[in-house]
Design a protein around this motif. Structure first.
Motif, short mmCIF file in Angstrom:
data_model
loop_
_atom_site.label_atom_id
_atom_site.label_comp_id
_atom_site.label_asym_id
_atom_site.label_seq_id
_atom_site.Cartn_x
_atom_site.Cartn_y
_atom_site.Cartn_z
N VAL A 185 0.80 -1.22 0.00
CA VAL A 185 0.00 0.00 0.00
C VAL A 185 0.84 1.28 0.00
CG1 VAL A 185 -2.03 -1.04 1.07
CG2 VAL A 185 -0.22 -0.14 2.52
N ILE A 186 2.16 1.14 0.06
CA ILE A 186 3.00 2.34 0.18
C ILE A 186 3.34 2.94 -1.18
CG2 ILE A 186 5.30 3.15 0.87
CD1 ILE A 186 5.02 1.42 3.35
N GLU A 187 3.86 2.14 -2.10
CA GLU A 187 4.27 2.65 -3.40
C GLU A 187 3.15 3.36 -4.15
OE1 GLU A 187 7.17 2.90 -4.85
OE2 GLU A 187 8.41 1.82 -3.41
N PRO A 188 1.93 2.80 -4.21
CA PRO A 188 0.86 3.48 -4.95
C PRO A 188 0.55 4.87 -4.38
CG PRO A 188 0.27 1.19 -4.59
CD PRO A 188 1.49 1.45 -3.76
N GLY A 189 0.46 4.98 -3.05
CA GLY A 189 0.18 6.28 -2.45
C GLY A 189 1.33 7.26 -2.64
N ALA A 190 2.55 6.76 -2.53
CA ALA A 190 3.73 7.62 -2.69
C ALA A 190 3.81 8.19 -4.11
CB ALA A 190 4.99 6.84 -2.37
N ARG A 191 3.55 7.34 -5.11
CA ARG A 191 3.59 7.79 -6.51
C ARG A 191 2.56 8.90 -6.76
NH1 ARG A 191 3.91 2.24 -7.85
NH2 ARG A 191 1.69 2.28 -8.41
N ILE A 247 -4.35 11.94 0.03
CA ILE A 247 -4.05 10.76 -0.79
C ILE A 247 -4.45 9.52 -0.01
CG2 ILE A 247 -2.30 9.50 -2.07
CD1 ILE A 247 -2.84 12.38 -3.08
N ASP A 248 -5.46 8.83 -0.51
CA ASP A 248 -5.97 7.61 0.12
C ASP A 248 -5.20 6.43 -0.45
OD1 ASP A 248 -7.38 5.39 0.95
OD2 ASP A 248 -9.35 6.27 0.61
N SER A 249 -4.30 5.84 0.34
CA SER A 249 -3.48 4.73 -0.15
C SER A 249 -4.33 3.52 -0.52
CB SER A 249 -2.44 4.34 0.90
OG SER A 249 -1.46 5.35 1.05
N ALA A 250 -5.47 3.33 0.15
CA ALA A 250 -6.35 2.21 -0.18
C ALA A 250 -6.88 2.35 -1.60
CB ALA A 250 -7.50 2.13 0.81
N GLU A 251 -7.32 3.54 -1.94
CA GLU A 251 -7.84 3.80 -3.29
C GLU A 251 -6.77 3.62 -4.35
OE1 GLU A 251 -9.67 7.66 -5.64
OE2 GLU A 251 -9.99 7.48 -3.48
N GLU A 252 -5.57 4.15 -4.07
CA GLU A 252 -4.48 4.04 -5.04
C GLU A 252 -3.99 2.60 -5.18
OE1 GLU A 252 -3.91 6.50 -6.90
OE2 GLU A 252 -5.19 7.84 -5.72
N ARG A 309 -6.30 0.71 -7.44
CA ARG A 309 -6.03 1.07 -8.83
C ARG A 309 -4.82 0.30 -9.37
NH1 ARG A 309 -6.24 6.17 -8.16
NH2 ARG A 309 -8.43 6.34 -8.74
N THR A 310 -3.79 0.16 -8.54
CA THR A 310 -2.60 -0.60 -8.94
C THR A 310 -2.92 -2.08 -9.12
OG1 THR A 310 -1.14 0.96 -7.80
CG2 THR A 310 -0.24 -1.23 -8.26
N VAL A 311 -3.76 -2.62 -8.24
CA VAL A 311 -4.19 -4.02 -8.37
C VAL A 311 -4.89 -4.22 -9.72
CG1 VAL A 311 -5.84 -5.74 -7.50
CG2 VAL A 311 -4.36 -4.50 -5.90
N ALA A 312 -5.81 -3.32 -10.06
CA ALA A 312 -6.54 -3.43 -11.32
C ALA A 312 -5.60 -3.36 -12.51
CB ALA A 312 -7.60 -2.33 -11.40
N GLU A 313 -4.66 -2.41 -12.48
CA GLU A 313 -3.72 -2.25 -13.58
C GLU A 313 -2.80 -3.46 -13.72
OE1 GLU A 313 -1.79 1.33 -12.47
OE2 GLU A 313 -3.41 2.65 -13.19
N THR A 314 -2.36 -4.01 -12.59
CA THR A 314 -1.45 -5.16 -12.62
C THR A 314 -2.15 -6.40 -13.18
OG1 THR A 314 -0.24 -4.30 -10.70
CG2 THR A 314 0.06 -6.63 -11.22
N LEU A 315 -3.37 -6.64 -12.73
CA LEU A 315 -4.11 -7.80 -13.24
C LEU A 315 -4.44 -7.63 -14.72
CD1 LEU A 315 -6.59 -8.56 -10.31
CD2 LEU A 315 -4.52 -9.81 -10.93
#
Length: 267
Positions: A95-101, A205-210, A213-219
């Protein structure tokens, strides 16, 4: 592989905010969620202990033949991702990288705040991740440990929560940040009070939301999206499920039924 479930784990109920966002973006996916409620919180444990807990949680999910591991815990994400990637041949999303980006991309002034548990703040994982995006950004970290029990108590719009937020967030206001990362999966429940204290000009910045989004893009990039209208959710905990069902239902905005208590194998 696409028909397999997404595996999500956290130390307790906070990761349900990540699950809720994944369901919102990927309603057709099956999800297996594990809350390590017998050993919560992770934020006060040593990095070595958190890594062991994360490996044990991931091993349980892998037995359910999941296609991806989502570490819905900021503390575990800050220290355990390399060990998880080494032990399991599955995509591992923290959950860290998506929120940080997102924070690095959205700041206008170059001053970013991060709030989280003591463990997450001490790890400086968000600072490192933000600086990998742009090393010139100014990052100030503030631990907010009382936010977790306040969120679990349901005191989302309570004078005590407002006073606590004003105390915790004062250094960030003084630093004139324009972007604030909610670095704990409980904190999205307190968005309204945090926004009221910080002001409308500060982007949250909601890390859960981001992460969702990363999960969806990765899959999607791996052609692993499940083509279904709706998916199945399974919930497991390592302690009696009563409190998890009560608090988790408030997190999800729906009743939590059929939560199963399990024991994790030691690694």
């Amino acid at each position: 592989m696409s028909e397999r479930a997404i595996g999500v784990f956290d130390s307790g109920v906070g990761g349900l905010t990540v699950l809720k966002e994944i369901v919102g973006q990927l309603p057709g996916e099956d999800i297996v969620y594990l809350g390590d409620t017998a050993r919560v919180p992770y934020g006060t444990k040593s990095p070595q202990t958190v890594v062991r807990y994360a490996l044990e949680a991931a091993a349980f999910l892998v037995k359910h033949r999941v296609k991806m591991l989502v570490v819905a815990c900021n503390t575990a994400s800050s220290v355990a991702l390399p060990a998880l990637a080494e032990h399991f041949s599955l995509p591992v999303i923290g959950v860290i990288e998506p929120g940080a980006r997102t924070a690095a991309a959205q700041t206008r002034s170059g001053r970013i705040g991060v709030i989280g548990t003591e463990g997450t703040v001490k790890s400086a994982a968000y600072t490192a991740a933000i600086h990998r995006c742009n090393p010139s950004l100014d990052v100030i970290n503030v631990p907010c440990p009382l936010f977790v029990p306040l969120a679990e108590e349901g005191w989302l719009d309570h004078p005590v929560t407002r006073l606590t937020a004003e105390e915790y967030l004062a250094p960030l206001r003084a630093h004139a940040i324009d972007t604030l990362v909610l670095g704990c999966t409980h904190y999205p429940l307190l968005k309204n009070i945090i926004r009221a204290v910080m002001g409308e000009t500060v982007r949250l910045i909601d890390s859960a939301e981001e992460t969702a989004r990363t999960v969806a893009e990765t899959l999607a990039s791996a052609y692993l999206l499940r083509q279904a209208a709706s998916g199945k959710r399974s919930f497991f905990v390592t302690d009696v499920p009563t409190r998890f069902e009560k608090v988790g239902g408030a997190f999800l905005g729906a009743d939590l039924l059929g939560v199963e208590q399990i024991e994790l194998d030691w690694i």
